[in-house]
Write a protein that holds these residues in place. Structure first.
Motif, mmCIF file in Angstrom:
data_model
loop_
_atom_site.group_PDB
_atom_site.id
_atom_site.type_symbol
_atom_site.label_atom_id
_atom_site.label_comp_id
_atom_site.label_asym_id
_atom_site.label_seq_id
_atom_site.Cartn_x
_atom_site.Cartn_y
_atom_site.Cartn_z
ATOM 1 N N MET A 1 45.723 52.525 24.133
ATOM 2 C CA MET A 1 45.077 51.332 24.996
ATOM 3 C C MET A 1 46.031 51.244 26.205
ATOM 4 S SD MET A 1 42.729 49.318 25.714
ATOM 5 C CE MET A 1 42.101 47.816 26.261
ATOM 6 N N ALA A 2 47.196 51.358 26.319
ATOM 7 C CA ALA A 2 48.117 51.267 27.530
ATOM 8 C C ALA A 2 47.859 52.404 28.566
ATOM 9 C CB ALA A 2 49.534 51.281 26.861
ATOM 10 N N TRP A 3 47.400 53.511 27.938
ATOM 11 C CA TRP A 3 47.243 54.862 28.784
ATOM 12 C C TRP A 3 45.801 54.544 29.582
ATOM 13 C CZ3 TRP A 3 50.107 58.311 30.932
ATOM 14 C CH2 TRP A 3 51.478 58.705 30.264
ATOM 15 N N VAL A 4 45.035 53.894 28.924
ATOM 16 C CA VAL A 4 43.681 53.545 29.506
ATOM 17 C C VAL A 4 44.069 52.506 30.728
ATOM 18 C CG1 VAL A 4 41.360 52.375 29.230
ATOM 19 C CG2 VAL A 4 42.490 54.088 27.677
ATOM 20 N N LEU A 5 44.819 51.336 30.367
ATOM 21 C CA LEU A 5 45.243 50.372 31.366
ATOM 22 C C LEU A 5 45.800 51.021 32.460
ATOM 23 C CD1 LEU A 5 46.465 47.510 29.001
ATOM 24 C CD2 LEU A 5 44.093 47.710 30.209
ATOM 25 N N LEU A 6 46.753 52.071 32.184
ATOM 26 C CA LEU A 6 47.486 52.641 33.415
ATOM 27 C C LEU A 6 46.687 53.741 34.370
ATOM 28 C CD1 LEU A 6 50.127 53.224 34.415
ATOM 29 C CD2 LEU A 6 50.383 54.996 32.967
ATOM 30 N N ALA A 8 43.480 52.900 34.591
ATOM 31 C CA ALA A 8 42.484 52.057 35.475
ATOM 32 C C ALA A 8 43.442 51.662 36.770
ATOM 33 C CB ALA A 8 42.070 50.793 34.567
ATOM 34 N N ALA A 9 44.609 51.312 36.565
ATOM 35 C CA ALA A 9 45.596 50.688 37.415
ATOM 36 C C ALA A 9 45.682 51.658 38.583
ATOM 37 C CB ALA A 9 46.939 50.314 36.795
ATOM 38 N N ALA A 10 45.711 52.860 38.203
ATOM 39 C CA ALA A 10 46.150 53.907 39.158
ATOM 40 C C ALA A 10 44.781 54.207 40.014
ATOM 41 C CB ALA A 10 46.317 55.286 38.421
ATOM 42 N N ALA A 11 43.546 54.033 39.383
ATOM 43 C CA ALA A 11 42.414 54.162 40.149
ATOM 44 C C ALA A 11 42.279 53.044 41.112
ATOM 45 C CB ALA A 11 41.138 54.103 39.052
ATOM 46 N N LEU A 12 42.672 51.935 40.609
ATOM 47 C CA LEU A 12 42.631 50.585 41.750
ATOM 48 C C LEU A 12 43.774 50.828 42.765
ATOM 49 C CD1 LEU A 12 42.150 47.792 39.060
ATOM 50 C CD2 LEU A 12 40.521 48.189 40.907
ATOM 51 N N GLU A 13 44.705 51.529 42.522
ATOM 52 C CA GLU A 13 45.577 51.739 43.730
ATOM 53 C C GLU A 13 44.991 52.831 44.723
ATOM 54 O OE1 GLU A 13 50.077 53.631 44.692
ATOM 55 O OE2 GLU A 13 49.304 53.879 42.658
ATOM 56 N N VAL A 14 43.977 53.693 44.327
ATOM 57 C CA VAL A 14 43.177 54.504 45.314
ATOM 58 C C VAL A 14 42.401 53.531 45.959
ATOM 59 C CG1 VAL A 14 41.703 56.265 45.431
ATOM 60 C CG2 VAL A 14 43.469 56.498 43.873
ATOM 61 N N PHE A 33 40.013 42.247 52.180
ATOM 62 C CA PHE A 33 39.924 41.481 50.732
ATOM 63 C C PHE A 33 39.465 42.354 49.420
ATOM 64 C CE2 PHE A 33 36.996 39.373 47.736
ATOM 65 C CZ PHE A 33 37.733 38.282 47.343
ATOM 66 N N ALA A 34 38.914 43.330 49.931
ATOM 67 C CA ALA A 34 38.904 44.391 48.630
ATOM 68 C C ALA A 34 40.064 44.997 48.402
ATOM 69 C CB ALA A 34 37.757 45.360 48.935
ATOM 70 N N GLY A 35 40.846 45.401 49.463
ATOM 71 C CA GLY A 35 42.323 45.993 49.080
ATOM 72 C C GLY A 35 43.131 45.166 48.434
ATOM 73 N N VAL A 36 43.267 43.797 48.929
ATOM 74 C CA VAL A 36 44.294 43.071 48.308
ATOM 75 C C VAL A 36 43.885 42.676 46.869
ATOM 76 C CG1 VAL A 36 45.220 40.577 48.677
ATOM 77 C CG2 VAL A 36 45.036 42.095 50.695
ATOM 78 N N THR A 37 42.490 42.436 46.658
ATOM 79 C CA THR A 37 42.173 42.152 45.417
ATOM 80 C C THR A 37 42.334 43.516 44.447
ATOM 81 O OG1 THR A 37 40.455 40.525 46.070
ATOM 82 C CG2 THR A 37 40.095 41.508 44.024
ATOM 83 N N ALA A 38 42.207 44.404 44.880
ATOM 84 C CA ALA A 38 42.282 45.666 44.048
ATOM 85 C C ALA A 38 43.692 45.953 43.668
ATOM 86 C CB ALA A 38 41.777 47.028 44.558
ATOM 87 N N ALA A 39 44.586 45.571 44.836
ATOM 88 C CA ALA A 39 45.925 45.719 44.625
ATOM 89 C C ALA A 39 46.541 44.667 43.616
ATOM 90 C CB ALA A 39 46.693 45.229 45.969
ATOM 91 N N VAL A 40 46.248 43.625 43.583
ATOM 92 C CA VAL A 40 46.557 42.467 42.517
ATOM 93 C C VAL A 40 46.232 42.952 41.234
ATOM 94 C CG1 VAL A 40 46.252 40.092 41.737
ATOM 95 C CG2 VAL A 40 46.654 40.504 44.173
ATOM 96 N N LEU A 41 44.897 43.209 41.241
ATOM 97 C CA LEU A 41 44.199 43.998 39.806
ATOM 98 C C LEU A 41 45.241 45.165 39.336
ATOM 99 C CD1 LEU A 41 40.525 43.338 40.390
ATOM 100 C CD2 LEU A 41 42.031 42.046 38.780
ATOM 101 N N SER A 42 45.236 45.883 40.206
ATOM 102 C CA SER A 42 46.195 47.165 39.992
ATOM 103 C C SER A 42 47.613 46.801 39.297
ATOM 104 C CB SER A 42 46.564 48.121 41.229
ATOM 105 O OG SER A 42 47.133 49.212 40.784
ATOM 106 N N VAL A 44 48.384 44.002 37.848
ATOM 107 C CA VAL A 44 48.249 43.173 36.475
ATOM 108 C C VAL A 44 47.971 44.305 35.654
ATOM 109 C CG1 VAL A 44 46.575 41.348 35.159
ATOM 110 C CG2 VAL A 44 47.372 41.269 37.679
ATOM 111 N N LEU A 45 47.083 45.372 35.609
ATOM 112 C CA LEU A 45 46.965 45.989 34.750
ATOM 113 C C LEU A 45 48.193 47.258 34.464
ATOM 114 C CD1 LEU A 45 43.496 47.618 35.676
ATOM 115 C CD2 LEU A 45 44.116 46.067 33.733
ATOM 116 N N LEU A 46 49.112 47.481 35.566
ATOM 117 C CA LEU A 46 50.401 48.197 35.220
ATOM 118 C C LEU A 46 51.306 47.369 34.339
ATOM 119 C CD1 LEU A 46 52.517 50.309 35.800
ATOM 120 C CD2 LEU A 46 52.820 49.110 38.013
#
Length: 105
Positions: A1-6, A8-14, A33-42, A44-46
């Motif tokens: 599961m950790a690899w899936v989260l990682l 997803a975090a990398a995808a959000l970095e893109v 707004f989308a950039g900052v939101t995606a960064a925060v989520l990235s 969190v997932l990391l």
């Protein structure tokens, strides 16, 4: 599961890097707004992935896949150079990420 989260975090970095480029220096609200939101989520997932994965592996994979993804978006959508030497260097990043996954306990 950790690899899936990682992953997803990398995808959000893109997503956040691309969105912030589109925000034109934070002058366009929705891309910013989308950039900052995606960064925060990235982040969190990391953080959740770091509960299981070692810090060095997780961070290297997160940064490596994020950089690779941003470069691919640049080539595919923004007309950045797809010179063979550049593609070879990007392939080396991918090989490194795969190596880290294979060597992770």
């Amino acid at each position: 599961m950790a690899w899936v989260l990682l992953l997803a975090a990398a995808a959000l970095e893109v997503v956040w890097a691309t969105a912030l480029e589109r925000s034109d220096g934070f002058t366009r609200f929705w891309p910013a707004f989308a950039g900052v939101t995606a960064a925060v989520l990235s982040f969190v997932l990391l953080t959740f992935a770091l509960r299981t994965l070692t810090m060095g592996t997780a961070y290297a994979v997160w940064v490596g896949l994020g950089a690779l993804g941003v470069a691919v978006v640049g080539i595919a959508a923004l007309g950045e150079s797809a010179a063979p030497a550049r593609l070879a260097c990007l392939a080396l990043i991918l090989v490194g990420v795969i190596g880290l996954k294979l060597l992770d306990g």
